[in-house]
Design an enzyme around this catalytic site. Sequence first.
Site: not given
Lengths: 300, 300
Positions: B60, B62, B64-65, B140, B209, B267
Amino acid sequence: MKLHILGCTAATPRTLANPTAQVLETKRHMFLIDCGEGTQVQLRRQKLRFARINHIFISHLHGDHFFGLIGLISTFMLLGRTEDLHIFGPKGIKEIILLQLKLGNSYTAYKLYFHELESKETEVLFEDDRIKISTIPLAHRIYTNGFLFQEKETEYKLNIPVLEDLKIPVVYYPKLKQGGDIVVDDLIYRNADLTFGPLPQKSYAFCSDTKYYEAIVPIIANCTALYHESTFLEKDAALAAKTGHSTAKEAAKIAQLANAKQLILGHFSSRYNNTDWFKQEAITIFPAVTIAYDGLTIEF
Amino acid sequence: MKLHILGCTAATPRTLANPTAQVLETKRHMFLIDCGEGTQVQLRRQKLRFARINHIFISHLHGDHFFGLIGLISTFMLLGRTEDLHIFGPKGIKEIILLQLKLGNSYTAYKLYFHELESKETEVLFEDDRIKISTIPLAHRIYTNGFLFQEKETEYKLNIPVLEDLKIPVVYYPKLKQGGDIVVDDLIYRNADLTFGPLPQKSYAFCSDTKYYEAIVPIIANCTALYHESTFLEKDAALAAKTGHSTAKEAAKIAQLANAKQLILGHFSSRYNNTDWFKQEAITIFPAVTIAYDGLTIEF
Protein backbone atom coordinates in the site's frame (compact mmCIF):
# COMPACT_ATOMS: atom_id res chain seq x y z
CA MET A 1 27.55 28.92 12.26
CA LYS A 2 27.80 25.20 12.80
CA LEU A 3 27.69 22.87 9.82
CA HIS A 4 26.75 19.20 10.26
CA ILE A 5 27.50 16.86 7.37
CA LEU A 6 24.83 14.14 7.33
CA GLY A 7 25.87 12.65 4.02
CA CYS A 8 28.30 13.45 1.22
CA THR A 9 28.55 10.48 -1.10
CA ALA A 10 27.56 10.74 -4.75
CA ALA A 11 24.85 8.77 -6.52
CA THR A 12 23.65 5.88 -4.34
CA PRO A 13 23.47 5.41 -0.59
CA ARG A 14 25.89 2.80 0.75
CA THR A 15 26.13 0.85 3.96
CA LEU A 16 28.44 3.43 5.52
CA ALA A 17 27.95 6.46 3.29
CA ASN A 18 24.87 8.59 2.91
CA PRO A 19 23.82 10.81 0.02
CA THR A 20 23.88 14.59 0.32
CA ALA A 21 22.33 16.28 3.33
CA GLN A 22 23.63 18.97 5.68
CA VAL A 23 22.34 20.98 8.58
CA LEU A 24 23.49 24.57 9.04
CA GLU A 25 22.82 25.68 12.60
CA THR A 26 22.71 29.30 13.65
CA LYS A 27 21.63 30.67 17.00
CA ARG A 28 18.08 31.03 15.80
CA HIS A 29 17.68 28.53 12.97
CA MET A 30 18.37 25.03 11.83
CA PHE A 31 18.48 24.93 8.04
CA LEU A 32 18.46 21.63 6.18
CA ILE A 33 20.31 21.62 2.86
CA ASP A 34 19.40 18.72 0.55
CA CYS A 35 17.78 15.58 1.83
CA GLY A 36 18.98 12.32 0.27
CA GLU A 37 17.43 8.98 1.23
CA GLY A 38 18.05 8.18 4.89
CA THR A 39 18.47 11.81 6.00
CA GLN A 40 15.95 11.47 8.82
CA VAL A 41 17.91 8.55 10.25
CA GLN A 42 21.14 10.56 9.97
CA LEU A 43 19.47 13.42 11.88
CA ARG A 44 18.60 10.97 14.65
CA ARG A 45 22.04 9.39 14.57
CA GLN A 46 23.70 12.77 15.02
CA LYS A 47 21.23 13.62 17.78
CA LEU A 48 20.13 16.83 16.12
CA ARG A 49 16.82 18.22 17.43
CA PHE A 50 15.38 18.13 13.96
CA ALA A 51 11.95 19.39 14.94
CA ARG A 52 13.74 22.78 14.89
CA ILE A 53 14.08 22.58 11.10
CA ASN A 54 11.63 25.01 9.52
CA HIS A 55 13.41 25.62 6.23
CA ILE A 56 14.63 23.01 3.78
CA PHE A 57 16.66 23.87 0.69
CA ILE A 58 16.82 21.36 -2.18
CA SER A 59 19.50 21.98 -4.79
CA HIS A 60 18.11 19.83 -7.60
CA LEU A 61 15.87 16.89 -8.38
CA HIS A 62 18.41 14.10 -8.69
CA GLY A 63 17.50 11.42 -6.22
CA ASP A 64 20.65 11.55 -4.09
CA HIS A 65 19.66 15.10 -3.12
CA PHE A 66 15.95 14.77 -2.30
CA PHE A 67 14.63 11.19 -2.05
CA GLY A 68 14.59 11.52 1.75
CA LEU A 69 12.35 14.60 1.73
CA ILE A 70 8.97 12.86 1.54
CA GLY A 71 9.98 10.58 4.43
CA LEU A 72 11.06 13.52 6.59
CA ILE A 73 7.82 15.38 5.84
CA SER A 74 5.84 12.26 6.80
CA THR A 75 7.82 11.75 9.97
CA PHE A 76 7.20 15.36 11.02
CA MET A 77 3.50 14.58 10.56
CA LEU A 78 3.66 11.38 12.61
CA LEU A 79 5.55 13.22 15.37
CA GLY A 80 2.69 15.72 15.63
CA ARG A 81 4.45 18.76 14.20
CA THR A 82 2.42 21.97 14.12
CA GLU A 83 5.08 24.51 12.98
CA ASP A 84 5.06 25.70 9.39
CA LEU A 85 7.62 24.06 7.12
CA HIS A 86 9.13 25.87 4.14
CA ILE A 87 10.58 23.93 1.22
CA PHE A 88 12.74 25.74 -1.34
CA GLY A 89 13.54 23.76 -4.46
CA PRO A 90 13.18 23.41 -8.22
CA LYS A 91 9.79 23.61 -9.85
CA GLY A 92 8.17 20.18 -9.69
CA ILE A 93 9.02 19.42 -6.09
CA LYS A 94 5.56 20.42 -4.89
CA GLU A 95 3.87 18.05 -7.32
CA ILE A 96 6.12 15.15 -6.21
CA ILE A 97 5.41 15.65 -2.53
CA LEU A 98 1.70 16.40 -2.79
CA LEU A 99 1.06 13.44 -5.10
CA GLN A 100 2.58 11.06 -2.55
CA LEU A 101 0.68 12.60 0.36
CA LYS A 102 -2.54 12.42 -1.65
CA LEU A 103 -2.14 8.78 -2.70
CA GLY A 104 -1.29 7.81 0.87
CA ASN A 105 -4.26 9.86 2.10
CA SER A 106 -1.72 11.32 4.52
CA TYR A 107 -2.06 15.05 4.89
CA THR A 108 0.13 17.08 7.21
CA ALA A 109 -1.49 18.89 10.14
CA TYR A 110 1.19 21.57 9.80
CA LYS A 111 1.39 24.04 6.96
CA LEU A 112 3.70 23.13 4.14
CA TYR A 113 4.89 26.02 1.98
CA PHE A 114 6.60 25.30 -1.31
CA HIS A 115 8.82 27.99 -2.79
CA GLU A 116 9.52 26.67 -6.26
CA LEU A 117 12.59 27.99 -8.03
CA GLU A 118 12.98 28.60 -11.74
CA SER A 119 15.23 31.65 -12.00
CA LYS A 120 18.68 31.38 -13.50
CA GLU A 121 19.76 34.54 -11.67
CA THR A 122 20.61 34.63 -7.98
CA GLU A 123 17.61 35.51 -5.82
CA VAL A 124 16.97 36.02 -2.11
CA LEU A 125 14.97 33.17 -0.57
CA PHE A 126 14.87 34.16 3.09
CA GLU A 127 15.84 37.14 5.16
CA ASP A 128 15.50 38.24 8.75
CA ASP A 129 17.50 40.75 10.78
CA ARG A 130 20.36 38.30 11.24
CA ILE A 131 20.71 36.26 8.05
CA LYS A 132 20.09 36.38 4.33
CA ILE A 133 19.85 33.29 2.15
CA SER A 134 20.23 33.47 -1.63
CA THR A 135 20.49 31.02 -4.50
CA ILE A 136 23.74 30.34 -6.30
CA PRO A 137 22.73 29.26 -9.82
CA LEU A 138 24.90 26.27 -10.74
CA ALA A 139 25.63 24.40 -13.97
CA HIS A 140 24.69 20.73 -13.82
CA ARG A 141 22.74 18.33 -16.04
CA ILE A 142 19.42 19.62 -14.72
CA TYR A 143 18.31 22.91 -13.13
CA THR A 144 20.35 23.28 -9.92
CA ASN A 145 20.97 25.92 -7.28
CA GLY A 146 23.53 26.21 -4.55
CA PHE A 147 22.70 28.30 -1.50
CA LEU A 148 24.52 31.18 0.16
CA PHE A 149 23.91 31.86 3.84
CA GLN A 150 25.14 35.32 4.84
CA GLU A 151 25.11 36.80 8.29
CA LYS A 152 24.12 40.42 8.20
CA GLU A 153 26.34 43.22 9.50
CA THR A 154 26.24 42.71 13.22
CA GLU A 155 26.20 45.54 15.76
CA TYR A 156 29.46 47.03 16.97
CA LYS A 157 30.45 45.65 20.32
CA LEU A 158 30.58 48.41 22.98
CA ASN A 159 33.66 48.77 25.16
CA ILE A 160 31.68 49.37 28.36
CA PRO A 161 34.62 50.05 30.78
CA VAL A 162 35.91 52.83 28.50
CA LEU A 163 32.41 54.28 27.98
CA GLU A 164 31.80 54.35 31.74
CA ASP A 165 35.20 55.79 32.40
CA LEU A 166 34.46 58.64 29.97
CA LYS A 167 30.95 58.95 31.42
CA ILE A 168 29.36 58.75 27.95
CA PRO A 169 25.57 58.91 28.44
CA VAL A 170 23.79 55.71 27.42
CA VAL A 171 21.64 57.71 24.99
CA TYR A 172 24.65 57.62 22.63
CA TYR A 173 25.02 53.83 22.77
CA PRO A 174 22.67 53.03 19.84
CA LYS A 175 24.67 55.25 17.46
CA LEU A 176 27.91 53.63 18.60
CA LYS A 177 26.40 50.19 18.08
CA GLN A 178 25.67 51.13 14.49
CA GLY A 179 29.32 52.11 13.98
CA GLY A 180 28.98 55.92 14.09
CA ASP A 181 31.19 58.49 15.77
CA ILE A 182 29.53 60.75 18.40
CA VAL A 183 29.78 64.33 19.60
CA VAL A 184 29.33 64.84 23.35
CA ASP A 185 29.70 68.36 24.87
CA ASP A 186 31.46 69.52 21.69
CA LEU A 187 34.00 66.71 21.96
CA ILE A 188 34.25 64.29 19.05
CA TYR A 189 34.64 60.63 20.00
CA ARG A 190 35.64 58.21 17.28
CA ASN A 191 33.77 54.91 17.23
CA ALA A 192 36.98 52.94 16.99
CA ASP A 193 38.02 54.23 20.44
CA LEU A 194 34.75 53.24 22.13
CA THR A 195 33.92 49.85 20.60
CA PHE A 196 35.64 46.62 19.72
CA GLY A 197 34.38 47.06 16.14
CA PRO A 198 31.84 44.85 14.42
CA LEU A 199 31.97 41.09 14.82
CA PRO A 200 33.08 39.43 11.61
CA GLN A 201 30.31 38.64 9.15
CA LYS A 202 30.23 34.99 8.31
CA SER A 203 28.91 33.31 5.24
CA TYR A 204 28.54 29.77 4.02
CA ALA A 205 28.24 28.76 0.37
CA PHE A 206 26.88 25.33 -0.58
CA CYS A 207 27.66 24.40 -4.18
CA SER A 208 26.57 20.93 -5.28
CA ASP A 209 26.11 19.57 -7.91
CA THR A 210 27.93 21.59 -10.54
CA LYS A 211 30.55 21.46 -13.19
CA TYR A 212 33.42 23.97 -12.95
CA TYR A 213 31.52 27.25 -13.25
CA GLU A 214 33.29 30.56 -12.72
CA ALA A 215 30.02 32.51 -12.88
CA ILE A 216 29.48 31.69 -9.20
CA VAL A 217 32.67 33.42 -8.08
CA PRO A 218 31.24 36.95 -7.62
CA ILE A 219 28.23 35.55 -5.73
CA ILE A 220 30.28 33.58 -3.21
CA ALA A 221 33.20 36.05 -3.00
CA ASN A 222 35.00 36.14 0.37
CA CYS A 223 32.77 33.47 1.94
CA THR A 224 33.90 32.07 5.27
CA ALA A 225 33.36 28.49 4.13
CA LEU A 226 32.70 27.01 0.72
CA TYR A 227 31.33 23.49 0.32
CA HIS A 228 32.03 22.56 -3.27
CA GLU A 229 31.34 19.22 -4.86
CA SER A 230 34.30 17.24 -6.13
CA THR A 231 32.83 14.08 -7.50
CA PHE A 232 35.99 13.21 -9.40
CA LEU A 233 39.76 13.54 -9.38
CA GLU A 234 41.58 15.33 -12.16
CA LYS A 235 42.51 12.05 -13.86
CA ASP A 236 38.78 11.59 -14.52
CA ALA A 237 38.25 15.17 -15.70
CA ALA A 238 36.65 13.95 -18.92
CA LEU A 239 34.04 12.06 -16.90
CA ALA A 240 33.45 15.13 -14.75
CA ALA A 241 32.86 17.26 -17.83
CA LYS A 242 30.55 14.67 -19.34
CA THR A 243 28.40 14.28 -16.22
CA GLY A 244 28.31 17.94 -15.18
CA HIS A 245 30.48 17.46 -12.10
CA SER A 246 33.76 18.95 -10.81
CA THR A 247 37.16 17.61 -9.93
CA ALA A 248 38.90 18.41 -6.64
CA LYS A 249 41.28 20.69 -8.51
CA GLU A 250 38.42 22.59 -10.10
CA ALA A 251 36.72 23.03 -6.73
CA ALA A 252 40.00 24.40 -5.33
CA LYS A 253 40.28 26.79 -8.24
CA ILE A 254 36.82 28.18 -7.47
CA ALA A 255 37.75 28.58 -3.78
CA GLN A 256 40.89 30.44 -4.81
CA LEU A 257 39.13 32.75 -7.27
CA ALA A 258 36.40 33.48 -4.71
CA ASN A 259 38.93 34.17 -1.95
CA ALA A 260 37.10 31.74 0.33
CA LYS A 261 38.50 31.31 3.83
CA GLN A 262 38.12 27.55 3.72
CA LEU A 263 37.03 24.85 1.29
CA ILE A 264 35.06 21.76 2.24
CA LEU A 265 35.07 19.02 -0.37
CA GLY A 266 32.29 16.46 -0.73
CA HIS A 267 30.03 14.46 -3.08
CA PHE A 268 32.72 11.91 -3.74
CA SER A 269 32.22 9.19 -6.31
CA SER A 270 32.36 5.72 -4.76
CA ARG A 271 34.95 4.71 -7.37
CA TYR A 272 37.68 6.15 -5.14
CA ASN A 273 38.70 4.20 -2.05
CA ASN A 274 40.42 7.07 -0.31
CA THR A 275 39.04 10.58 0.11
CA ASP A 276 42.50 11.89 1.06
CA TRP A 277 43.31 11.86 -2.64
CA PHE A 278 40.84 14.73 -3.09
CA LYS A 279 42.66 16.77 -0.45
CA GLN A 280 46.06 16.05 -1.96
CA GLU A 281 44.84 17.30 -5.29
CA ALA A 282 43.03 20.39 -3.97
CA ILE A 283 45.81 21.71 -1.72
CA THR A 284 48.09 22.17 -4.72
CA ILE A 285 45.78 25.10 -5.57
CA PHE A 286 44.15 26.16 -2.30
CA PRO A 287 45.55 25.47 1.17
CA ALA A 288 42.63 25.33 3.62
CA VAL A 289 40.87 22.14 2.58
CA THR A 290 38.63 19.94 4.71
CA ILE A 291 37.35 16.59 3.51
CA ALA A 292 33.70 16.05 4.41
CA TYR A 293 32.50 12.81 5.97
CA ASP A 294 29.21 11.69 7.48
CA GLY A 295 29.06 12.92 11.04
CA LEU A 296 31.55 15.78 10.63
CA THR A 297 30.67 19.04 12.40
CA ILE A 298 32.53 22.23 11.51
CA GLU A 299 32.19 25.54 13.32
CA PHE A 300 33.04 28.83 11.68
CA MET B 1 11.85 -20.64 0.71
CA LYS B 2 14.10 -18.28 2.58
CA LEU B 3 12.65 -15.10 4.07
CA HIS B 4 14.93 -12.15 4.89
CA ILE B 5 13.50 -9.43 7.13
CA LEU B 6 15.05 -6.10 6.09
CA GLY B 7 12.78 -3.95 8.23
CA CYS B 8 9.73 -4.42 10.41
CA THR B 9 9.14 -1.25 12.40
CA ALA B 10 5.95 0.76 12.01
CA ALA B 11 5.64 4.36 10.86
CA THR B 12 9.07 6.05 10.82
CA PRO B 13 12.58 4.72 10.28
CA ARG B 14 14.78 4.83 13.40
CA THR B 15 18.48 4.64 13.99
CA LEU B 16 18.33 0.89 14.55
CA ALA B 17 14.97 -0.05 13.05
CA ASN B 18 13.91 0.05 9.44
CA PRO B 19 10.44 0.28 7.96
CA THR B 20 8.84 -2.67 6.19
CA ALA B 21 10.79 -4.58 3.55
CA GLN B 22 11.37 -8.29 3.05
CA VAL B 23 13.04 -10.53 0.52
CA LEU B 24 11.58 -13.95 -0.25
CA GLU B 25 14.19 -16.10 -1.92
CA THR B 26 13.35 -19.22 -3.88
CA LYS B 27 15.68 -21.29 -6.00
CA ARG B 28 14.84 -19.26 -9.06
CA HIS B 29 13.64 -15.88 -7.78
CA MET B 30 14.30 -13.10 -5.35
CA PHE B 31 11.05 -11.30 -4.59
CA LEU B 32 11.05 -7.98 -2.76
CA ILE B 33 7.98 -7.30 -0.62
CA ASP B 34 7.49 -3.65 0.33
CA CYS B 35 10.30 -1.14 0.18
CA GLY B 36 10.40 1.41 3.01
CA GLU B 37 13.03 4.17 3.08
CA GLY B 38 16.52 2.72 3.40
CA THR B 39 15.68 -0.67 1.87
CA GLN B 40 18.56 -0.51 -0.61
CA VAL B 41 21.01 0.00 2.23
CA GLN B 42 19.46 -2.91 4.14
CA LEU B 43 19.89 -5.09 1.04
CA ARG B 44 23.58 -4.19 0.98
CA ARG B 45 23.93 -4.65 4.72
CA GLN B 46 22.50 -8.16 4.50
CA LYS B 47 24.73 -8.88 1.52
CA LEU B 48 21.84 -9.94 -0.69
CA ARG B 49 22.63 -9.96 -4.41
CA PHE B 50 19.82 -7.56 -5.07
CA ALA B 51 20.40 -7.29 -8.80
CA ARG B 52 18.52 -10.62 -8.81
CA ILE B 53 15.31 -8.87 -7.80
CA ASN B 54 13.00 -8.73 -10.83
CA HIS B 55 9.65 -8.49 -9.04
CA ILE B 56 8.68 -6.00 -6.35
CA PHE B 57 5.37 -6.16 -4.49
CA ILE B 58 4.09 -3.05 -2.72
CA SER B 59 1.26 -3.59 -0.24
CA HIS B 60 0.00 0.00 0.00
CA LEU B 61 1.01 3.62 -0.44
CA HIS B 62 1.83 4.58 3.12
CA GLY B 63 5.39 5.83 3.21
CA ASP B 64 6.84 3.22 5.52
CA HIS B 65 6.04 0.62 2.84
CA PHE B 66 7.29 2.28 -0.35
CA PHE B 67 9.40 5.44 0.15
CA GLY B 68 12.53 3.43 -0.66
CA LEU B 69 11.25 2.26 -4.05
CA ILE B 70 12.27 5.28 -6.14
CA GLY B 71 15.77 5.09 -4.64
CA LEU B 72 16.13 1.40 -5.44
CA ILE B 73 14.90 1.95 -9.01
CA SER B 74 17.45 4.77 -9.42
CA THR B 75 20.24 2.69 -7.97
CA PHE B 76 19.46 -0.17 -10.38
CA MET B 77 19.82 2.42 -13.15
CA LEU B 78 23.14 3.74 -11.83
CA LEU B 79 24.44 0.17 -11.50
CA GLY B 80 23.75 -0.40 -15.20
CA ARG B 81 20.86 -2.82 -14.87
CA THR B 82 19.43 -4.17 -18.13
CA GLU B 83 16.94 -6.79 -16.83
CA ASP B 84 13.23 -5.98 -16.82
CA LEU B 85 11.79 -4.94 -13.47
CA HIS B 86 8.16 -5.61 -12.53
CA ILE B 87 6.44 -3.53 -9.88
CA PHE B 88 3.12 -4.68 -8.44
CA GLY B 89 1.30 -2.14 -6.31
CA PRO B 90 -1.76 0.04 -5.86
CA LYS B 91 -2.93 2.32 -8.63
CA GLY B 92 -0.96 5.55 -8.47
CA ILE B 93 2.46 3.99 -7.93
CA LYS B 94 3.36 4.37 -11.61
CA GLU B 95 2.58 8.09 -11.56
CA ILE B 96 4.72 8.62 -8.43
CA ILE B 97 7.76 6.86 -9.88
CA LEU B 98 7.54 8.24 -13.41
CA LEU B 99 7.05 11.82 -12.19
CA GLN B 100 10.26 11.64 -10.18
CA LEU B 101 12.24 10.05 -13.01
CA LYS B 102 10.90 12.69 -15.40
CA LEU B 103 11.73 15.67 -13.17
CA GLY B 104 15.20 14.30 -12.55
CA ASN B 105 15.57 13.65 -16.28
CA SER B 106 16.70 10.20 -15.18
CA TYR B 107 15.26 7.44 -17.29
CA THR B 108 16.05 3.79 -16.72
CA ALA B 109 17.88 1.88 -19.44
CA TYR B 110 15.99 -1.24 -18.32
CA LYS B 111 12.29 -1.83 -18.85
CA LEU B 112 10.06 -0.94 -15.96
CA TYR B 113 6.66 -2.65 -15.93
CA PHE B 114 3.98 -1.41 -13.58
CA HIS B 115 1.16 -3.76 -12.67
CA GLU B 116 -1.28 -1.50 -10.88
CA LEU B 117 -3.77 -3.14 -8.55
CA GLU B 118 -7.33 -2.03 -7.91
CA SER B 119 -9.27 -5.24 -7.34
CA LYS B 120 -10.81 -6.01 -3.98
CA GLU B 121 -10.84 -9.72 -4.82
CA THR B 122 -7.79 -11.93 -4.71
CA GLU B 123 -6.02 -12.16 -8.08
CA VAL B 124 -3.01 -13.96 -9.47
CA LEU B 125 -0.07 -11.62 -10.13
CA PHE B 126 2.63 -14.01 -11.26
CA GLU B 127 2.87 -17.66 -12.16
CA ASP B 128 5.48 -19.98 -13.54
CA ASP B 129 5.81 -23.75 -13.32
CA ARG B 130 7.10 -23.55 -9.76
CA ILE B 131 5.31 -20.73 -7.97
CA LYS B 132 2.07 -18.78 -7.97
CA ILE B 133 1.74 -15.34 -6.38
CA SER B 134 -1.67 -13.88 -5.52
CA THR B 135 -2.99 -10.86 -3.68
CA ILE B 136 -4.57 -11.10 -0.25
CA PRO B 137 -6.98 -8.14 -0.05
CA LEU B 138 -6.54 -6.58 3.39
CA ALA B 139 -8.51 -4.04 5.41
CA HIS B 140 -6.49 -0.94 6.28
CA ARG B 141 -7.06 2.83 6.09
CA ILE B 142 -6.20 2.86 2.38
CA TYR B 143 -6.30 0.23 -0.37
CA THR B 144 -3.92 -2.55 0.70
CA ASN B 145 -2.96 -6.03 -0.42
CA GLY B 146 -1.01 -8.78 1.24
CA PHE B 147 0.71 -11.33 -0.97
CA LEU B 148 0.55 -15.13 -1.01
CA PHE B 149 3.48 -17.05 -2.45
CA GLN B 150 2.53 -20.68 -3.17
CA GLU B 151 4.78 -23.38 -4.47
CA LYS B 152 3.02 -25.51 -7.02
CA GLU B 153 2.49 -29.24 -6.62
CA THR B 154 5.96 -30.62 -7.11
CA GLU B 155 6.69 -33.90 -8.92
CA TYR B 156 6.69 -37.16 -7.01
CA LYS B 157 10.17 -38.22 -6.08
CA LEU B 158 11.08 -41.57 -7.69
CA ASN B 159 12.49 -44.37 -5.54
CA ILE B 160 15.17 -45.34 -8.09
CA PRO B 161 16.63 -48.40 -6.27
CA VAL B 162 13.17 -50.00 -6.06
CA LEU B 163 12.37 -49.12 -9.69
CA GLU B 164 15.63 -50.64 -10.90
CA ASP B 165 15.17 -53.68 -8.73
CA LEU B 166 11.73 -54.25 -10.29
CA LYS B 167 13.18 -53.45 -13.74
CA ILE B 168 10.43 -50.90 -14.44
CA PRO B 169 11.15 -49.37 -17.88
CA VAL B 170 12.02 -45.68 -17.76
CA VAL B 171 9.16 -44.95 -20.14
CA TYR B 172 6.85 -45.25 -17.10
CA TYR B 173 8.79 -42.72 -15.01
CA PRO B 174 6.89 -39.59 -16.19
CA LYS B 175 3.54 -41.08 -15.12
CA LEU B 176 5.00 -42.02 -11.74
CA LYS B 177 6.40 -38.50 -11.33
CA GLN B 178 2.89 -37.18 -11.81
CA GLY B 179 1.62 -39.41 -9.01
CA GLY B 180 -0.11 -42.09 -11.13
CA ASP B 181 -0.13 -45.85 -10.70
CA ILE B 182 1.19 -47.92 -13.61
CA VAL B 183 0.43 -51.26 -15.29
CA VAL B 184 3.47 -53.21 -16.56
CA ASP B 185 2.98 -56.65 -18.13
CA ASP B 186 -0.49 -56.83 -16.61
CA LEU B 187 0.86 -56.18 -13.14
CA ILE B 188 -0.46 -53.14 -11.27
CA TYR B 189 2.12 -51.08 -9.38
CA ARG B 190 0.87 -48.51 -6.91
CA ASN B 191 2.61 -45.17 -6.99
CA ALA B 192 3.08 -45.17 -3.25
CA ASP B 193 5.32 -48.27 -3.53
CA LEU B 194 7.59 -46.74 -6.18
CA THR B 195 8.00 -43.11 -5.05
CA PHE B 196 8.67 -41.17 -1.91
CA GLY B 197 5.49 -39.16 -2.62
CA PRO B 198 5.34 -35.48 -3.48
CA LEU B 199 7.55 -33.00 -1.67
CA PRO B 200 5.53 -30.77 0.63
CA GLN B 201 4.09 -27.66 -0.99
CA LYS B 202 5.17 -24.56 0.82
CA SER B 203 3.47 -21.22 0.98
CA TYR B 204 4.18 -17.85 2.51
CA ALA B 205 1.54 -15.24 3.32
CA PHE B 206 2.53 -11.61 3.90
CA CYS B 207 -0.24 -9.63 5.60
CA SER B 208 0.63 -6.02 6.46
CA ASP B 209 -0.95 -3.56 7.13
CA THR B 210 -4.40 -4.69 8.18
CA LYS B 211 -6.91 -4.63 10.95
CA TYR B 212 -8.23 -7.97 12.21
CA TYR B 213 -9.89 -9.32 9.10
CA GLU B 214 -11.21 -12.88 8.99
CA ALA B 215 -11.96 -12.65 5.26
CA ILE B 216 -8.31 -13.50 4.57
CA VAL B 217 -8.51 -16.87 6.35
CA PRO B 218 -9.69 -18.97 3.39
CA ILE B 219 -7.06 -17.38 1.13
CA ILE B 220 -4.12 -18.11 3.42
CA ALA B 221 -5.46 -21.45 4.76
CA ASN B 222 -2.76 -23.96 5.73
CA CYS B 223 0.13 -21.67 4.79
CA THR B 224 3.59 -22.74 5.88
CA ALA B 225 4.40 -19.31 7.28
CA LEU B 226 2.23 -16.29 7.95
CA TYR B 227 3.75 -12.85 8.48
CA HIS B 228 0.99 -10.81 10.10
CA GLU B 229 1.33 -7.28 11.32
CA SER B 230 0.89 -6.68 15.04
CA THR B 231 1.39 -2.98 15.46
CA PHE B 232 -0.15 -2.97 18.92
CA LEU B 233 -0.67 -5.05 22.03
CA GLU B 234 -4.15 -5.95 23.23
CA LYS B 235 -4.12 -3.19 25.84
CA ASP B 236 -4.10 -0.72 22.94
CA ALA B 237 -6.81 -2.54 20.97
CA ALA B 238 -8.84 0.64 20.68
CA LEU B 239 -5.91 2.34 18.98
CA ALA B 240 -5.47 -0.64 16.66
CA ALA B 241 -9.12 -0.47 15.65
CA LYS B 242 -8.94 3.28 15.12
CA THR B 243 -5.82 3.13 12.92
CA GLY B 244 -6.68 -0.01 10.96
CA HIS B 245 -4.01 -2.17 12.58
CA SER B 246 -3.94 -5.45 14.52
CA THR B 247 -2.86 -6.53 17.96
CA ALA B 248 -0.58 -9.50 18.56
CA LYS B 249 -3.56 -11.48 19.86
CA GLU B 250 -5.57 -10.74 16.74
CA ALA B 251 -2.68 -11.81 14.52
CA ALA B 252 -2.47 -15.07 16.49
CA LYS B 253 -6.20 -15.61 16.09
CA ILE B 254 -5.85 -15.32 12.31
CA ALA B 255 -2.94 -17.78 12.33
CA GLN B 256 -5.07 -20.21 14.35
CA LEU B 257 -8.15 -19.89 12.13
CA ALA B 258 -6.01 -20.30 9.00
CA ASN B 259 -4.20 -23.34 10.44
CA ALA B 260 -0.84 -21.73 9.61
CA LYS B 261 2.25 -23.76 10.46
CA GLN B 262 4.02 -20.73 11.93
CA LEU B 263 3.33 -17.08 12.63
CA ILE B 264 5.87 -14.29 12.22
CA LEU B 265 4.93 -11.03 13.93
CA GLY B 266 6.16 -7.64 12.77
CA HIS B 267 5.33 -3.98 12.12
CA PHE B 268 5.72 -3.09 15.77
CA SER B 269 4.87 0.38 17.04
CA SER B 270 7.89 2.13 18.53
CA ARG B 271 5.86 2.83 21.69
CA TYR B 272 6.81 -0.61 23.02
CA ASN B 273 10.34 -1.13 24.31
CA ASN B 274 10.27 -4.89 24.17
CA THR B 275 9.06 -6.99 21.25
CA ASP B 276 8.92 -10.07 23.49
CA TRP B 277 5.63 -8.70 24.79
CA PHE B 278 4.09 -9.41 21.38
CA LYS B 279 5.20 -13.03 21.58
CA GLN B 280 3.91 -13.45 25.12
CA GLU B 281 0.53 -12.22 24.01
CA ALA B 282 0.34 -14.23 20.78
CA ILE B 283 1.37 -17.62 22.21
CA THR B 284 -1.67 -17.65 24.46
CA ILE B 285 -3.63 -18.29 21.21
CA PHE B 286 -1.13 -19.82 18.78
CA PRO B 287 2.08 -21.63 19.75
CA ALA B 288 4.57 -21.25 16.88
CA VAL B 289 5.39 -17.55 17.02
CA THR B 290 8.54 -15.84 15.76
CA ILE B 291 9.27 -12.17 16.42
CA ALA B 292 10.67 -10.43 13.35
CA TYR B 293 13.74 -8.20 13.59
CA ASP B 294 15.92 -6.49 11.01
CA GLY B 295 18.43 -9.02 9.74
CA LEU B 296 16.41 -12.14 10.62
CA THR B 297 16.46 -14.93 8.03
CA ILE B 298 13.93 -17.77 8.29
CA GLU B 299 13.92 -20.89 6.14
CA PHE B 300 10.82 -22.95 5.62
